[in-house]
Design a protein around this motif. Structure first.
Motif, PDB file in Angstrom:
ATOM      1  N   SER A 231      60.503  25.031 114.428  1.00 19.93           N
ATOM      2  CA  SER A 231      61.461  25.610 115.378  1.00 19.93           C
ATOM      3  C   SER A 231      62.450  26.527 114.660  1.00 19.93           C
ATOM      4  O   SER A 231      63.658  26.420 114.842  1.00 19.93           O
ATOM      5  CB  SER A 231      62.233  24.518 116.125  1.00 19.93           C
ATOM      6  OG  SER A 231      61.367  23.551 116.623  1.00 19.93           O
TER       7      SER A 231
ATOM      8  N   GLY B  45      65.815  12.668 108.599  1.00 25.32           N
ATOM      9  CA  GLY B  45      65.895  14.107 108.841  1.00 25.32           C
ATOM     10  C   GLY B  45      65.760  14.953 107.596  1.00 25.32           C
ATOM     11  O   GLY B  45      65.843  16.171 107.647  1.00 25.32           O
TER      12      GLY B  45
ATOM     13  N   LYS C 289      60.880  13.868 105.092  1.00 26.66           N
ATOM     14  CA  LYS C 289      59.851  12.974 104.549  1.00 26.66           C
ATOM     15  C   LYS C 289      58.575  13.011 105.393  1.00 26.66           C
ATOM     16  O   LYS C 289      57.463  13.182 104.878  1.00 26.66           O
ATOM     17  CB  LYS C 289      60.372  11.525 104.487  1.00 26.66           C
ATOM     18  CG  LYS C 289      61.641  11.349 103.666  1.00 26.66           C
ATOM     19  CD  LYS C 289      62.096   9.900 103.624  1.00 26.66           C
ATOM     20  CE  LYS C 289      62.507   9.333 104.972  1.00 26.66           C
ATOM     21  NZ  LYS C 289      63.725   9.960 105.557  1.00 26.66           N
ATOM     22  N   THR C 290      58.753  12.814 106.704  1.00 27.85           N
ATOM     23  CA  THR C 290      57.586  12.797 107.588  1.00 27.85           C
ATOM     24  C   THR C 290      56.860  14.140 107.567  1.00 27.85           C
ATOM     25  O   THR C 290      55.636  14.198 107.491  1.00 27.85           O
ATOM     26  CB  THR C 290      58.022  12.449 109.030  1.00 27.85           C
ATOM     27  OG1 THR C 290      58.634  11.156 109.012  1.00 27.85           O
ATOM     28  CG2 THR C 290      56.845  12.427 109.979  1.00 27.85           C
ATOM     29  N   THR C 291      57.640  15.215 107.590  1.00 28.52           N
ATOM     30  CA  THR C 291      57.046  16.551 107.569  1.00 28.52           C
ATOM     31  C   THR C 291      56.213  16.745 106.299  1.00 28.52           C
ATOM     32  O   THR C 291      55.084  17.261 106.353  1.00 28.52           O
ATOM     33  CB  THR C 291      58.155  17.618 107.646  1.00 28.52           C
ATOM     34  OG1 THR C 291      58.965  17.338 108.783  1.00 28.52           O
ATOM     35  CG2 THR C 291      57.572  19.007 107.771  1.00 28.52           C
TER      36      THR C 291
HETATM   37  N1  LIG Z   1      58.613  18.571 116.351  1.00 29.68           N
HETATM   38  C1  LIG Z   1      59.629  19.124 115.684  1.00 29.68           C
HETATM   39  N2  LIG Z   1      60.002  20.388 115.955  1.00 29.68           N
HETATM   40  C2  LIG Z   1      61.014  20.948 115.285  1.00 29.68           C
HETATM   41  N3  LIG Z   1      61.731  20.349 114.334  1.00 29.68           N
HETATM   42  C3  LIG Z   1      61.415  19.089 114.024  1.00 29.68           C
HETATM   43  C4  LIG Z   1      60.340  18.414 114.683  1.00 29.68           C
HETATM   44  N4  LIG Z   1      60.259  17.173 114.171  1.00 29.68           N
HETATM   45  C5  LIG Z   1      61.217  17.091 113.243  1.00 29.68           C
HETATM   46  N5  LIG Z   1      61.909  18.238 113.157  1.00 29.68           N
HETATM   47  C6  LIG Z   1      63.043  18.513 112.241  1.00 29.68           C
HETATM   48  O1  LIG Z   1      62.551  18.523 110.927  1.00 29.68           O
HETATM   49  C7  LIG Z   1      63.480  17.935 110.046  1.00 29.68           C
HETATM   50  C8  LIG Z   1      62.790  16.897 109.195  1.00 29.68           C
HETATM   51  O2  LIG Z   1      62.292  15.874 110.013  1.00 29.68           O
HETATM   52  P1  LIG Z   1      61.403  14.714 109.436  1.00 29.68           P
HETATM   53  O3  LIG Z   1      60.339  15.294 108.580  1.00 29.68           O
HETATM   54  O4  LIG Z   1      60.973  13.890 110.593  1.00 29.68           O
HETATM   55  O5  LIG Z   1      62.446  13.923 108.532  1.00 29.68           O
HETATM   56  P2  LIG Z   1      62.430  12.404 108.059  1.00 29.68           P
HETATM   57  O6  LIG Z   1      61.053  11.883 108.189  1.00 29.68           O
HETATM   58  O7  LIG Z   1      62.909  12.475 106.650  1.00 29.68           O
HETATM   59  O8  LIG Z   1      63.402  11.666 108.929  1.00 29.68           O
HETATM   60  C9  LIG Z   1      64.607  17.362 110.894  1.00 29.68           C
HETATM   61  O9  LIG Z   1      65.696  18.217 110.783  1.00 29.68           O
HETATM   62  C10 LIG Z   1      64.049  17.385 112.284  1.00 29.68           C
HETATM   63  O10 LIG Z   1      65.068  17.683 113.195  1.00 29.68           O
END
Ligand SMILES: Nc1ncnc2c1ncn2[C@@H]1O[C@H](COP(=O)(O)OP(=O)(O)O)[C@@H](O)[C@H]1O
Ligand SMILES: [Mg+2]
Lengths: 238, 245
Positions: free
Chosen positions: A17, A42, A45-47
């Protein structure tokens, strides 16, 4: 040791985004390492994990897993993944879930019993997953990832919400897997879990803040708790 | 393509249904009850029931299967199980075929029950073979599953998925020739009805209802419905996304 690297990430950038979620991330993980990916909620990590699995569209950078391109078909039964929220069928029993994924992975049936014992869920084998607690469901999801003993395990916050005894047991299981040669990337936003890892990647706002061992972290920041160490690192870096 | 993985997926979907007997009962009974209701409403006017029932025999299962499939696939998406499967050696085609197989089997049971009741109890009469009506009904149910699989990719919430039914199915019901015969539709709407699958399904049942002959036109209509099922399944497989932004 170029051949034995399980994960090799070079200048990885991910934009979600229109926001840069991962910025110039690079690291190499040798095979058999138990690597902790720590960072606040945030931080990306997941990304990062989804990028390693080829599930995340990346803006730029190279990601090599077990000598192959991330997401390559050849990797599909060599990498086990546990997503942050348990990806299991609530309307099937634990056993039915495991048997289905075992047949997709073409794994022998007795492997189902092995993974069930590994996560200590034998007595729930015939329970509907939707009737289990959150922690139990998370362990079903973990058991599925263990099917077929993949060479690389990517585990997104597998211990969150579990009681301390279970958490300890799971970390013991992870360490056992690592000493048997499996590479593990385990994420957590609970800094104290750092103690269980061989090596730590500290992630903050999409960037790697530090890449070191737990002992090095405490030593460098001259702190005694990992929470304090993380705060000290952030303050030292700004 | 692995037959084993497609079959395992079908068996898993069937097992999920078995844990939900109320859904199975609704799946089997709703079309039968609706046609029974229609027969009751039109009692004493057998010509009218004979006119509408063959088409509705196909349309009710289509609607039911469309809804069930849309919700089931949306659930796979939101629970993360679809993503998990796509990190495993499961091809998208195998996933889609698994669903088509599981719901196709339910469609056969549903079609057999509703047709058996219509011909045996509700007093439905057609000029052609009752088996052809059953065949078209089952194809329609499969079409509902295939459309549900391909369209559910567009839905991101349950509210959207449920509204796809009036959005994509109702126009077909209005244009398929039940309300106004297709050749009396305004030109543009006639063209539109020419590219909608339900038009061919209803044409086929009307032909069977009014004539005992198995004509080329009838075979073509059935072939077009089969073609739509195949195309919708392929679209369903291609709209599954492994990688997301
Ligand atoms: N589907 C999405 N679209 C846009 N931004 C996202 C989406 N999912 C997560 N984010 C953003 O990406 C960033 C990293 O998220 P994420 O990888 O889930 O972090 P973590 O796993 O460390 O909590 C955050 O700022 C989150 O707001
Ligand atoms: Mg996360």
């Amino acid at each position: 040791m170029p051949e034995s690297a399980a994960i090799r990430v070079e200048s990885l950038n991910v934009v979600r985004s229109e926001t840069a979620v991962l910025r110039d991330v690079s690291f190499v993980v040798p095979a058999g390492q138990l690597l902790g990916l720590l960072g606040p909620s945030g931080s990306g990590k997941t990304t990062l994990m989804r990028a390693l699995l080829g599930l995340q569209i990346v803006a730029s950078g190279d990601t090599e897993i077990l000598g192959d391109r991330a997401g390559a078909v050849a990797l599909r039964n060599r990498v086990g993944y546990v997503s942050q929220s348990p990806a299991v069928y609530g309307d099937l029993t634990v056993m039915e879930n495991l048997r289905y994924f075992a047949s997709i992975l073409d794994v022998a049936r007795d492997d189902v019993d092995r993974v069930l014992a590994d996560v200590d869920l034998e007595r729930y084998a015939r329970s509907l997953v939707s009737r289990l607690s959150g922690g139990e469901r998370a362990r079903v999801s973990l058991a599925i990832a263990l099917l077929g003993a993949p060479e690389l395990l990517i585990l997104d916050e597998p211990t969150v919400g579990l009681d301390p005894v279970l958490r300890r047991d799971l970390w013991t299981l992870f360490a056992r897997q690592a000493s048997a040669g499996t590479t593990l990337l385990v994420s957590s936003h609970v800094m104290d879990e750092a103690a269980r890892c061989e090596r730590l990647l500290l992630l903050r706002e999409g960037q790697i803040l530090a890449d070191l061992t737990p002992a090095e972290l405490l030593e460098r920041t001259r702190t005694s708790s990992y929470d304090a160490a993380f705060v000290a690192l952030i303050e030292g870096s700004t | 393509m692995s037959r084993r993985r497609a079959l395992a997926t079908a068996a898993r979907v069937a097992r999920q249904l078995r844990h939900d007997p109320r859904t199975v009962a609704l799946l089997l009974l709703v079309p039968s009850v609706l046609l029974g209701l229609l027969a009751w409403i039109l009692r004493g006017r057998p010509g009218v029931f004979d006119h509408f029932a063959p088409s509705l025999l196909g349309i009710f299962p289509l609607i039911v299967m469309f809804l069930v499939t849309s919700v089931a696939t949306l659930r796979e998406r939101t629970s993360g199980t679809l993503e998990r499967l796509l990190t495993m050696p499961l091809a998208k085609v195998e996933f889609v075929l698994g669903y088509a197989l599981a719901f196709g089997t339910s469609a056969v049971a549903q079609g057999a029950l509703v047709s058996g009741l219509s011909f045996g109890v509700y007093g439905l009469h057609v000029a052609g073979s009752a088996w052809l009506i059953v065949l078209v009904a089952v194809l329609n149910a499969l079409l509902g599953t295939a459309l549900g699989l391909s369209l559910s990719a567009l839905a991101t919430t349950e509210f959207q998925a449920v509204q796809f039914m009036p959005a994509f199915i109702f126009p077909q019901i209005l244009l398929c020739g039940i309300v106004v015969s297709r050749d009396q539709l305004p030109t543009f709407l006639h063209w539109l009805s020419d590219v909608l699958p339900m038009s061919y399904a209803v044409d086929a049942t009307t032909r069977v209802a009014t004539s005992a002959a198995i004509t080329t036109a009838l075979i073509l209509d059935i072939a077009v419905v089969v073609g739509f099922v195949a195309v919708a399944l392929v679209i369903g497989a291609t709209t599954l996304r492994r990688r997301t932004p």
